[in-house]
Design an enzyme around this catalytic site. Structure first.
Site, short mmCIF file in Angstrom:
data_model
loop_
_atom_site.label_atom_id
_atom_site.label_comp_id
_atom_site.label_asym_id
_atom_site.label_seq_id
_atom_site.Cartn_x
_atom_site.Cartn_y
_atom_site.Cartn_z
N ASN A 10 0.50 -1.49 0.01
CA ASN A 10 0.06 0.22 0.01
C ASN A 10 1.24 1.12 -0.22
O ASN A 10 1.53 1.07 1.91
CB ASN A 10 -0.90 0.11 0.68
CG ASN A 10 -2.11 1.19 0.73
OD1 ASN A 10 -1.49 2.14 0.18
ND2 ASN A 10 -3.09 0.80 2.18
N ARG A 75 -2.41 -1.99 -3.60
CA ARG A 75 -3.90 -1.32 -3.80
C ARG A 75 -2.99 0.20 -4.89
O ARG A 75 -2.20 0.43 -4.37
CB ARG A 75 -3.78 -0.21 -1.75
CG ARG A 75 -5.09 0.27 -2.09
CD ARG A 75 -4.73 1.54 -0.77
NE ARG A 75 -6.10 2.20 -0.46
CZ ARG A 75 -5.61 3.72 0.50
NH1 ARG A 75 -4.88 3.56 0.46
NH2 ARG A 75 -6.93 4.11 0.14
N HIS A 164 -12.59 3.64 -0.71
CA HIS A 164 -12.38 2.56 0.98
C HIS A 164 -12.96 1.50 0.46
O HIS A 164 -13.92 0.51 0.91
CB HIS A 164 -13.22 3.70 1.64
CG HIS A 164 -12.67 4.48 2.68
ND1 HIS A 164 -13.18 5.74 2.93
CD2 HIS A 164 -11.04 4.84 2.87
CE1 HIS A 164 -11.83 6.62 3.78
NE2 HIS A 164 -11.80 6.30 3.45
N HIS A 192 -17.26 3.75 7.23
CA HIS A 192 -15.58 3.26 6.79
C HIS A 192 -15.89 4.65 8.24
O HIS A 192 -15.64 6.30 7.16
CB HIS A 192 -15.76 3.92 6.49
CG HIS A 192 -14.21 3.71 6.36
ND1 HIS A 192 -12.97 2.02 6.49
CD2 HIS A 192 -12.98 4.00 6.50
CE1 HIS A 192 -11.49 2.13 6.19
NE2 HIS A 192 -11.58 3.46 6.23
N ARG A 225 -10.65 17.09 5.98
CA ARG A 225 -11.73 17.04 4.96
C ARG A 225 -13.32 17.63 4.77
O ARG A 225 -13.76 16.62 5.68
CB ARG A 225 -11.77 15.96 3.70
CG ARG A 225 -9.89 15.80 3.25
CD ARG A 225 -10.50 14.38 2.13
NE ARG A 225 -9.29 13.78 1.95
CZ ARG A 225 -9.10 11.61 2.22
NH1 ARG A 225 -10.31 11.78 2.96
NH2 ARG A 225 -8.01 12.10 2.32
N GLU A 368 -8.04 -3.76 5.07
CA GLU A 368 -7.95 -3.69 3.91
C GLU A 368 -7.26 -4.88 3.05
O GLU A 368 -7.21 -5.37 1.92
CB GLU A 368 -7.39 -1.99 3.81
CG GLU A 368 -8.94 -1.68 3.84
CD GLU A 368 -8.41 -0.06 4.05
OE1 GLU A 368 -8.31 0.03 4.84
OE2 GLU A 368 -8.63 0.53 2.87
#
Ligand code: AMP
Length: 382
Positions: A10, A75, A164, A192, A225, A368
């Protein structure tokens, strides 16, 4: 003997995380992270970072040259409309991921570097891309479209992609398991809630809506964000505030959300500050939770029948206060939380709904890397 190990990479803008898993069960053989790429005290670039990862794996006795390695799973953040499944990477796939860079300028370049270095180190191995957007590619067109001029949207690939995805896929499947049902039998709202945060509506194992859009900026309030806002805020800040597009981009992605509201993006600190009567922290928490509640309402209407609501990621797995406030007084929707179960701390998937609750409420730790390893292995398994 067939190789049964999968290395998951990742590769982010300033860090590379890796895990080596033994498939098909997913036991973790090694894991680690190289951070501060391009910063003082860190490796100079991604090439140097990957060499460090390779070195760490060798030190762990599971070198990248091991014949037991079956594949590397990468990823990849943005798969556009082209990649809806995990994909074995060849030159054409790599070029296509490159073409998607304008849609994910911070993420896809780092992912591409990771792929290139891993290919150089093990040209004989299948390299598999697992896309963050793929799980959401099943959204119906009316959920994926913005209501703007179609031709403009199509020319610039402006549509809702969602992110995600590996987490939403993993968690929505896991909650079905917790209910002893097949994923095809249950309708689930996934929340999430990490530093980035997104919600999704999953009908019978298939994603039908999600809160992130063209980029990960849309939707829920996040660590830094803003999530949803009136797009005219951008014009206003440009015209009245004299800000450049880049300034506004930085403001909305890096200086907004919880951080912008109260100066803190960590829900733990916000909890401590609220306990001391801090008004700004309380407001940040309330704005955050209000947005989560709005999405629960929206996705209840989208799904019609909701069987489970599941919380995951750093905040979702750990903050009983956020879970409690997000679902308070929703008995009319058939949602009832057991306060004692909700307050229990645990690292395992668990139900926190009250015995009579029509909708099951669960906490499921996301994984993940395991999801990426499983999707990768399913492609290369012999
Ligand atoms: P993630 O992106 O999934 O790693 O989530 C990271 C975020 O989870 C952090 O920024 C914190 O806000 C939040 N978090 C982690 N642990 C806790 C905790 N014990 N209580 C509340 N929030 C937490």
């Amino acid at each position: 003997m067939n190789p049964t190990r999968v290395l998951v990479l990742n590769s982010g803008s300033s860090s590379v995380k890796y895990q080596l898993l033994h498939m098909p069960h997913g036991d973790r053989l090694a894991s680690g992270m190289v951070e501060r790429i391009g910063e003082d005290g860190g490796p100079a670039d991604h090439d140097a970072a990957f060499k460090l990862v390779a070195g760490e794996l060798t030190d762990d006795g599971v070198g990248i040259d091991s014949p037991e390695l079956a594949a590397v799973g990468h990823r990849v953040v943005h798969g556009g409309t082209r990649f809806t499944e995990p994909t074995v990477i060849d030159d054409g796939v790599l070029a296509a991921i490159q073409e998607l860079v304008p849609l994910a300028p911070l993420h896809n370049p780092a992912n591409i570097t990771g792929i290139k270095v891993a290919r150089e180190l093990r040209p004989d191995l299948p390299q598999v891309a697992v896309f963050d957007t793929a799980f959401h590619s099943t959204m119906p067109e009316y959920a994926a479209r913005y209501a703007i001029d179609r031709q403009t949207a199509d020319t610039y690939h402006v549509r809702r992609y969602g992110f995600h995805g590996t987490s939403h896929a993993y968690v929505s499947r896991a909650v079905a398991g917790l209910l002893a049902k097949d994923p095809s039998e249950v309708n689930v709202i996934v929340l999430h809630l990490g530093n980035g945060a997104s919600a999704s509506a999953v009908r019978g194992g298939v994603c039908v809506d999600t809160s992130m859009g063209l980029t990960p900026l849309e939707g829920l309030v996040m660590g830094t964000r803003s999530g949803d806002l009136d797009p005219a805020v951008v014009f206003h800040l440009a015209r009245v505030g004299g800000m450049s597009v880049d300034d506004i981009d930085t403001l909305l992605n890096k200086k907004s959300g919880l951080l912008g509201l109260c100066g803190d993006n960590d829900m733990r600190n916000i909890g401590h500050r609220m306990a001391e009567g801090d008004e700004a922290a309380r407001l940040a928490f309330d704005v955050y939770v209000h947005r989560v509640r709005k999405y629960i309402g929206a996705y209840t209407a989208v799904l019609g029948r909701v069987d489970a609501i599941v919380f995951t990621a750093g905040v979702g797995e750990n903050s009983a206060a956020v879970r409690e406030a997000s679902l308070r007084d929703l008995g009319s929707l058939g949602i009832e939380v057991d306060t004692v179960r909700n307050a229990l701390r645990a690292k395992t998937a668990r139900l926190i709904s009250a015995a009579g609750s029509r909708v099951a409420v669960a906490v499921v730790p996301t994984d993940e890397e395991l999801e990426i390893a499983q999707q990768t292995y399913s492609l290369v398994e012999q």
